[in-house]
Design an enzyme around this catalytic site. Structure first.
Site, PDB file in Angstrom:
ATOM      1  N   LYS A 128      13.880  17.610  60.757  1.00 23.97           N
ATOM      2  CA  LYS A 128      13.159  17.132  59.579  1.00 23.97           C
ATOM      3  C   LYS A 128      13.930  16.024  58.873  1.00 23.97           C
ATOM      4  O   LYS A 128      13.325  15.112  58.312  1.00 23.97           O
ATOM      5  CB  LYS A 128      12.890  18.279  58.602  1.00 23.97           C
TER       6      LYS A 128
ATOM      7  N   LYS B   3       4.865  21.020  70.752  1.00 25.32           N
ATOM      8  CA  LYS B   3       4.182  22.148  70.107  1.00 25.32           C
ATOM      9  C   LYS B   3       2.924  21.655  69.374  1.00 25.32           C
ATOM     10  O   LYS B   3       2.935  20.565  68.796  1.00 25.32           O
ATOM     11  CB  LYS B   3       5.154  22.782  69.102  1.00 25.32           C
TER      12      LYS B   3
ATOM     13  N   LYS C 123      -0.082  20.753  63.065  1.00 20.84           N
ATOM     14  CA  LYS C 123      -1.075  20.193  62.167  1.00 20.84           C
ATOM     15  C   LYS C 123      -0.661  18.822  61.639  1.00 20.84           C
ATOM     16  O   LYS C 123      -1.470  18.088  61.113  1.00 20.84           O
ATOM     17  CB  LYS C 123      -1.311  21.154  61.003  1.00 20.84           C
TER      18      LYS C 123
END
Ligand code: LTN
Length: 329
Positions: A112, A194, A197
């Site tokens: 991140k 993966k 969203k």
């Protein structure tokens, strides 16, 4: 003694069927056997930029999804993290016992922080410590999470052990219930990644609340291969991912599915898979749309949940404060 289960989802972005299979679907089975706490992790969600309006909507949405997926507020405690201040309070104490080095090695932090280097906030760094506080406050035995949270769970265990060794037995050391590999759903457009969203390609994921036509369309457009050979193996990752979804929603084994479709075109399999997913998600979609209309009820559920949760959380926090040396009020 009944064991305690804790898990949480963040009210950031819409949930995918990956989230559903990986966590929410399993919650319902846990609630009959265990003392369960299912939480909306809004404190965690602000470690990346969020619109206030979106947090509000998604938080209601998550409670409605919990209810729609069969969680019963009489059995499970459904609540919002920021409603129980002990999470932030315990998190501070645990921060003061966490090593920078260990937090620096967290894979999710590394990933991140690479994405948003221009304004890295300290919350993103200490995110796993807050998660440890969540878990440890309830003397949790079992934490159902996806494989991507395994390292964070390890930290929660380390902190529990470290605190217990330093101050005497205080926290239960939790165990994970880590999702199965077939429960990990990959992107429909790139089976190496993966399903997420936050992917730019809207066709790479299926949302929990997507309607039937949308689900079928996305499955039709999903990538497979040009081998034309219906088989379950690592060379055909796209197909393998679709078969994994079929396994998850039908309960059949990969062998049974391969036998059923080995003489068919991929397109036949895809039609069936789209229908299977749509049928499985129909009930939760319809129930969600009912629950989400009843804000007063959702508020009641979260208020009562927070009351139950904070009673238990407070017992743990008082012990911690006392052992650390803070004066009673
Ligand atoms: N980090 C988790 C959400 C989460 C959680 C928790 C999961 C926050 N606190 C405690 C299990 C236990 C996520 O983003 N999936």
């Amino acid at each position: 003694m009944t064991k305690t289960v804790y898990s949480a989802l963040q009210p950031s972005g819409s949930l995918t069927i990956g989230n559903y299979l990986g966590s929410i679907r399993n919650f319902k089975n846990l609630q009959d056997e265990y003392e369960c706490f299912f939480n909306v992790a809004d404190l965690h969600s602000i470690t990346v930029p969020q619109e206030p309006k979106s947090i509000r909507e998604r938080s209601f949405d998550l409670i409605a999804i919990f209810l729609a997926s069969g969680l019963d507020p009489e059995k499970s405690t459904l609540f919002v993290q920021s409603h129980v201040p002990q999470h932030a309070e315990l998190s501070w104490v645990l921060n003061c016992m966490s090593y920078m080095g260990q937090l620096n090695r967290m894979t999710q932090f590394k990933e991140k922080s690479q994405k948003s280097e221009e304004n890295l906030n300290a919350g993103l760094f200490t995110y796993p410590v807050l998660m440890a506080a969540d878990i440890l406050l309830y003397q949790t035995d079992l934490v159902p999470v996806g494989i991507d949270q395994k390292q964070h769970l390890e930290l929660a265990r380390d902190l529990a052990i470290r605190f217990n060794n330093k101050y005497s037995e205080t926290f239960k050391v939790p165990e994970g219930i880590i999702g199965k590999e077939t429960g990990k759903i990959m992107s429909l457009k790139n089976p190496e990644k993966k399903m997420s969203k936050s992917d730019e390609d809207q066709n790479s994921f299926i949302l929990l609340l997507d309607d039937e036509e949308t689900i079928k369309r996305k499955i039709r457009k999903s990538v497979t291969d040009s081998l034309g050979n219906f088989d379950y193996n690592d060379e055909q990752k796209g197909l393998k991912n679709l078969i994994n979804m079929y396994i998850a929603f039908s309960g059949l084994t990969s062998d049974e599915i391969v036998n059923k479709y080995k003489n068919e075109n991929y397109s036949v399999f895809k039609e069936d898979l789209g229908q299977l997913i749509a049928d499985n998600m129909k009930d939760i979609r319809e129930k969600h749309s009912q629950f989400i209309k009843d804000k007063a009820y959702l508020e009641k559920v979260m208020r009562e949940g927070a009351e139950k949760a904070s009673y238990i959380a407070n017992k743990t926090l008082r012990k911690v404060y006392k052992k650390v040396g803070f004066l009673p009020r």
